[in-house]
Scaffold this motif. Structure first.
Motif, mmCIF file in Angstrom:
data_model
loop_
_atom_site.group_PDB
_atom_site.id
_atom_site.type_symbol
_atom_site.label_atom_id
_atom_site.label_comp_id
_atom_site.label_asym_id
_atom_site.label_seq_id
_atom_site.Cartn_x
_atom_site.Cartn_y
_atom_site.Cartn_z
ATOM 1 N N PHE A 1 0.834 -1.208 0.000
ATOM 2 C CA PHE A 1 0.000 0.000 0.000
ATOM 3 C C PHE A 1 0.867 1.256 0.000
ATOM 4 N N THR A 2 1.889 1.255 0.859
ATOM 5 C CA THR A 2 2.779 2.423 0.948
ATOM 6 C C THR A 2 3.506 2.649 -0.376
ATOM 7 N N ARG B 1 -10.654 -10.161 8.417
ATOM 8 C CA ARG B 1 -10.143 -10.787 7.193
ATOM 9 C C ARG B 1 -10.837 -10.210 5.962
ATOM 10 N N GLU B 2 -12.155 -10.103 6.016
ATOM 11 C CA GLU B 2 -12.916 -9.532 4.891
ATOM 12 C C GLU B 2 -12.524 -8.080 4.670
ATOM 13 N N MET B 3 -12.329 -7.347 5.768
ATOM 14 C CA MET B 3 -11.965 -5.934 5.669
ATOM 15 C C MET B 3 -10.635 -5.763 4.938
ATOM 16 N N ILE B 4 -9.661 -6.561 5.332
ATOM 17 C CA ILE B 4 -8.335 -6.466 4.721
ATOM 18 C C ILE B 4 -8.391 -6.880 3.251
ATOM 19 N N ASP B 5 -9.199 -7.905 2.953
ATOM 20 C CA ASP B 5 -9.333 -8.347 1.559
ATOM 21 C C ASP B 5 -9.937 -7.247 0.694
ATOM 22 N N VAL B 6 -10.931 -6.535 1.221
ATOM 23 C CA VAL B 6 -11.554 -5.440 0.473
ATOM 24 C C VAL B 6 -10.544 -4.321 0.223
ATOM 25 N N LEU B 7 -9.804 -3.946 1.267
ATOM 26 C CA LEU B 7 -8.796 -2.892 1.128
ATOM 27 C C LEU B 7 -7.737 -3.298 0.108
ATOM 28 N N LYS C 1 -8.004 -5.473 -2.340
ATOM 29 C CA LYS C 1 -8.588 -5.519 -3.680
ATOM 30 C C LYS C 1 -8.645 -4.120 -4.293
ATOM 31 N N GLU C 2 -9.052 -3.147 -3.500
ATOM 32 C CA GLU C 2 -9.141 -1.772 -3.999
ATOM 33 C C GLU C 2 -7.766 -1.223 -4.356
ATOM 34 N N MET C 3 -6.784 -1.474 -3.492
ATOM 35 C CA MET C 3 -5.442 -0.949 -3.760
ATOM 36 C C MET C 3 -4.822 -1.642 -4.976
ATOM 37 N N THR C 4 -5.048 -2.935 -5.119
ATOM 38 C CA THR C 4 -4.528 -3.662 -6.275
ATOM 39 C C THR C 4 -5.124 -3.123 -7.566
#
Length: 394
Positions: free
Chosen positions: A71-72, A126-132, A134-137
């Protein structure tokens, strides 16, 4: 030691008087030690996420640093794209490196809150991190594709423009020669263009007619000059063309292969104009996209940091999972003083947060616990939980 080029996210267990703790910390950091400006200290509301199991939290703790790095890096690449597009002009960068149309510090320190509408806390961590992720990718992939398209267009334009630069021995002759410089529709004669070094011009004028047989006398015409070369047009019979070219090379004259065609010249000009237009359009598109994606990517990064803060707080302090957070931007060269104030303020958390309780000198099951928490034990340790958001330096 935390960086002196970052804003700190700090978390401690809630004690029932979050407001009083904030004012006490503000007095020590802003008034007593003067290591933080009052405007650079803010409360951070940490949502009450679903904690899940201890094993799941440990697994997330191991994975989160990898996401953090990605992310960074994505945020940094977006900033670099803006820098390159704006020629690293700080005044222009400040107009585009914005989060929700406000400066980064204002976004962080003027009432930051979790985006509940976008990242509802009813999700598991886990779902929260996956969503974040996915958006960053998605942002990273879109930026890579757009940047690649722009670089190809810019490279094509630069290549075309480069042909118009340099001396007369290498540059494009499209904008230099004209139709009247050539003999057209002749069965026996043709025009040869020769770039002659400036120090050999007298030599050329004296001998070009005798380089080979069948060179038309007095046919040498000066077309253009620069600091290094003079460009001449000379008329020869077609049958001696190859011999004449070789003799020119032997005498260090550079023959420029060029066939005059009004159609070809117009085509090159149109291609250059089209390449210039395409580059400008893609530049504008990439600038707008980078501006938008910086804002999005930075928000996603901050949300991930808050998730990290929560996960580490649960592992450090246990349940109930209620924590008080602070955003702190230390003054330049005041990092050590700020850290010392925080360590003094939260020293009472030492026993509760001390990872040494995971160790057991006699071996046995506790040694296994050490292995399980090895990643946590290797981190730089304070009595409070601390993560950093790197500054965007314009």
């Amino acid at each position: 030691m935390p960086s002196d080029q970052s804003t700190w996210l700090v978390s401690v267990p809630e004690s029932g008087d979050a407001e009083g703790l904030y004012h006490e910390l503000s007095t020590k950091l802003c008034s007593s030690s003067k290591s933080v400006l009052p405007s650079n200290l803010a409360q951070l509301s940490i949502p009450s996420f679903k904690t899940g199991t201890l094993d799941s939290l440990v697994t997330l703790s191991e994975e989160l640093p990898k996401h953090d790095s990605f992310f960074t890096a994505t945020v940094a690449k977006t900033v670099d794209t803006l820098r390159n597009l704006l020629n690293n002009d700080p005044s222009k960068l400040s107009q585009h490196i914005l989060v929700n149309e406000q400066p980064v510090d204002a976004y962080l320190l003027r009432g930051w809150s979790w985006n509940e509408g976008r990242y509802g806390v009813q999700r598991s961590l886990r779902e929260m991190i996956d969503v974040l992720n996915k958006e960053m990718t998605s942002i990273d992939n879109v930026m890579k594709a757009k940047l690649n398209n722009y670089n190809l267009a810019k490279g094509s334009l630069v290549q075309m423009q480069r042909k118009k630069t340099g001396n007369l021995s290498v540059r494009s002759l499209v904008d230099i020669v004209r139709q009247e410089h050539f003999i057209n529709d002749s069965e026996y004669l043709q025009t040869v263009l020769v770039a002659v070094p400036k120090n050999l011009v007298k030599d050329w004028n004296a001998k070009y007619e005798r380089l080979t047989a069948m060179v038309v006398p007095r046919s040498s015409t000066l077309i253009a000059s620069d600091d290094e070369y003079s460009l001449f047009a000379v008329v020869v019979f077609k049958r001696v063309h190859d011999d004449f070219v070789q003799k020119c090379r032997d005498n260090k004259y550079i023959v420029r292969e060029f066939t005059f065609s009004e159609e070809a010249i117009n085509k090159q000009r149109e291609e250059l104009e089209a390449a210039d237009t395409t580059e400008k359009e893609l530049w504008t598109e990439l600038l707008q996209l980078a501006r938008t994606n910086f804002s999005e990517a930075f928000q996603i990064l901050v949300h991930l940091k808050v998730v990290q803060l929560f996960v580490e707080s649960v592992l450090r302090y246990g349940l109930p999972a209620h924590y008080v957070g602070f955003l702190i931007k230390p003054e330049p060269k005041a990092t050590k003083r700020t850290l010392a104030t925080l360590q003094s303020q939260f020293a009472y958390l030492g026993r509760r947060a001390n990872p040494d309780k995971l160790k057991n000198k006699s071996g046995g099951p506790a040694d296994e616990a050490v292995g399980e928490y090895q990643n946590l034990l290797e981190q730089e340790f304070f009595d409070f939980v601390l993560f950093e958001i790197p500054w965007i330096v314009l």
